[in-house]
Design a protein around this motif. Sequence first.
Motif, mmCIF file in Angstrom:
data_model
loop_
_atom_site.group_PDB
_atom_site.id
_atom_site.type_symbol
_atom_site.label_atom_id
_atom_site.label_comp_id
_atom_site.label_asym_id
_atom_site.label_seq_id
_atom_site.Cartn_x
_atom_site.Cartn_y
_atom_site.Cartn_z
ATOM 1 N N LEU A 137 46.961 33.505 43.646
ATOM 2 C CA LEU A 137 45.658 34.130 43.448
ATOM 3 C C LEU A 137 44.692 33.710 44.555
ATOM 4 C CD1 LEU A 137 43.996 35.984 41.662
ATOM 5 C CD2 LEU A 137 43.416 33.997 40.246
ATOM 6 N N ALA A 138 44.723 32.450 44.954
ATOM 7 C CA ALA A 138 43.863 31.981 46.044
ATOM 8 C C ALA A 138 44.194 32.715 47.342
ATOM 9 C CB ALA A 138 44.012 30.473 46.237
ATOM 10 N N ALA A 139 45.473 32.932 47.600
ATOM 11 C CA ALA A 139 45.871 33.668 48.805
ATOM 12 C C ALA A 139 45.366 35.108 48.751
ATOM 13 C CB ALA A 139 47.385 33.632 48.970
ATOM 14 N N LEU A 140 45.411 35.705 47.574
ATOM 15 C CA LEU A 140 44.932 37.077 47.437
ATOM 16 C C LEU A 140 43.430 37.182 47.690
ATOM 17 C CD1 LEU A 140 46.956 38.268 44.313
ATOM 18 C CD2 LEU A 140 46.986 39.335 46.573
ATOM 19 N N VAL A 141 42.636 36.315 47.074
ATOM 20 C CA VAL A 141 41.189 36.422 47.278
ATOM 21 C C VAL A 141 40.809 36.033 48.706
ATOM 22 C CG1 VAL A 141 40.595 36.210 44.831
ATOM 23 C CG2 VAL A 141 40.623 34.160 46.245
ATOM 24 N N THR A 142 41.572 35.116 49.302
ATOM 25 C CA THR A 142 41.332 34.782 50.708
ATOM 26 C C THR A 142 41.588 36.014 51.579
ATOM 27 O OG1 THR A 142 41.947 32.473 50.385
ATOM 28 C CG2 THR A 142 42.057 33.318 52.644
ATOM 29 N N ARG A 151 36.628 28.292 44.740
ATOM 30 C CA ARG A 151 35.677 28.554 43.662
ATOM 31 C C ARG A 151 35.949 29.906 43.008
ATOM 32 N NH1 ARG A 151 30.726 30.962 43.612
ATOM 33 N NH2 ARG A 151 30.629 31.036 45.875
ATOM 34 N N HIS A 152 36.265 30.904 43.805
ATOM 35 C CA HIS A 152 36.535 32.238 43.262
ATOM 36 C C HIS A 152 37.816 32.244 42.431
ATOM 37 C CE1 HIS A 152 33.791 34.180 46.510
ATOM 38 N NE2 HIS A 152 33.106 33.721 45.470
ATOM 39 N N THR A 153 38.819 31.505 42.861
ATOM 40 C CA THR A 153 40.058 31.402 42.080
ATOM 41 C C THR A 153 39.774 30.751 40.738
ATOM 42 O OG1 THR A 153 41.400 31.306 44.086
ATOM 43 C CG2 THR A 153 42.405 30.470 42.067
ATOM 44 N N SER A 158 39.213 31.054 35.035
ATOM 45 C CA SER A 158 38.365 30.660 33.904
ATOM 46 C C SER A 158 37.944 31.869 33.089
ATOM 47 C CB SER A 158 37.135 29.907 34.409
ATOM 48 O OG SER A 158 37.511 28.727 35.057
ATOM 49 N N TRP A 159 37.622 32.959 33.753
ATOM 50 C CA TRP A 159 37.226 34.179 33.039
ATOM 51 C C TRP A 159 38.389 34.668 32.166
ATOM 52 C CZ3 TRP A 159 38.823 39.156 32.420
ATOM 53 C CH2 TRP A 159 37.899 40.057 31.856
ATOM 54 N N GLU A 188 33.929 43.826 37.586
ATOM 55 C CA GLU A 188 32.566 43.321 37.764
ATOM 56 C C GLU A 188 32.576 41.946 38.416
ATOM 57 O OE1 GLU A 188 30.672 45.620 33.862
ATOM 58 O OE2 GLU A 188 31.151 43.484 33.748
ATOM 59 N N LEU A 189 33.464 41.094 37.948
ATOM 60 C CA LEU A 189 33.565 39.742 38.500
ATOM 61 C C LEU A 189 33.985 39.781 39.971
ATOM 62 C CD1 LEU A 189 33.412 36.712 37.805
ATOM 63 C CD2 LEU A 189 35.809 36.846 37.119
ATOM 64 N N LEU A 190 35.013 40.565 40.276
ATOM 65 C CA LEU A 190 35.500 40.639 41.660
ATOM 66 C C LEU A 190 34.460 41.281 42.584
ATOM 67 C CD1 LEU A 190 39.184 41.640 40.955
ATOM 68 C CD2 LEU A 190 38.453 39.634 42.262
ATOM 69 N N ASP A 191 33.767 42.298 42.106
ATOM 70 C CA ASP A 191 32.732 42.937 42.940
ATOM 71 C C ASP A 191 31.636 41.941 43.283
ATOM 72 O OD1 ASP A 191 34.130 45.294 42.880
ATOM 73 O OD2 ASP A 191 32.778 46.319 41.491
#
Length: 196
Positions: A137-142, A151-153, A158-159, A188-191
């Motif tokens: 997931l960290a690689a994807l958001v990066t 923090r985003h991961t 957490s959500w 909404e969170l990702l945006d």
Amino acid sequence: MSVRTAGPSRSDLVADTALALLAERGMRGLTHRAVDEAAGLPQGSTSNLARTRQALLELAVRRLADREARVLALHEMPDPRAGAGALADALALATHRALTRNRELTLARYELALEATRRPELRAYFDATGVRFREQLAALVTGMGSTDPARHTLSLISWADGLMFSCVAGSFGAEVPSLEEVRAGLRELLDGMLGA
């Protein structure tokens, strides 16, 4: 000479039964004897495979990680170039699976997570099983341009964890959101994170 039919290994049977017992009876209901009885195994079979309670819990955690990897469908996660919508779709599907078809597995995970807070040797083992998903997931958001991937991961996990806990064991237990509702929340969170 007997021919073995395809089916779960004894280890998988014991671990799957342990997970089912955790979901049904909680941690106090998980004993070697209870696993033998629920799995239809001769008395002592579980003890032969996992001699101690810690060994039985580790077996359950390993199986939980394998089964959750299929629920989360890590192989279905999109390429970062597909954008936030594709990631929201994939995460929503995984989260919704955990809330519906795999509700008992999710409940067993929370039982094991709580037990890990009391057993440091289980905590390390439990935490290690989640690394693969967190790293992916960290690689994807990066790859999607996150300015703070760690923090985003954490926020995404957490959500999803908060939603699953609320709907499986918390005050929203009778209200499982639809796939579309889960997707809308994630979008909404990702945006907000990615400025999409």
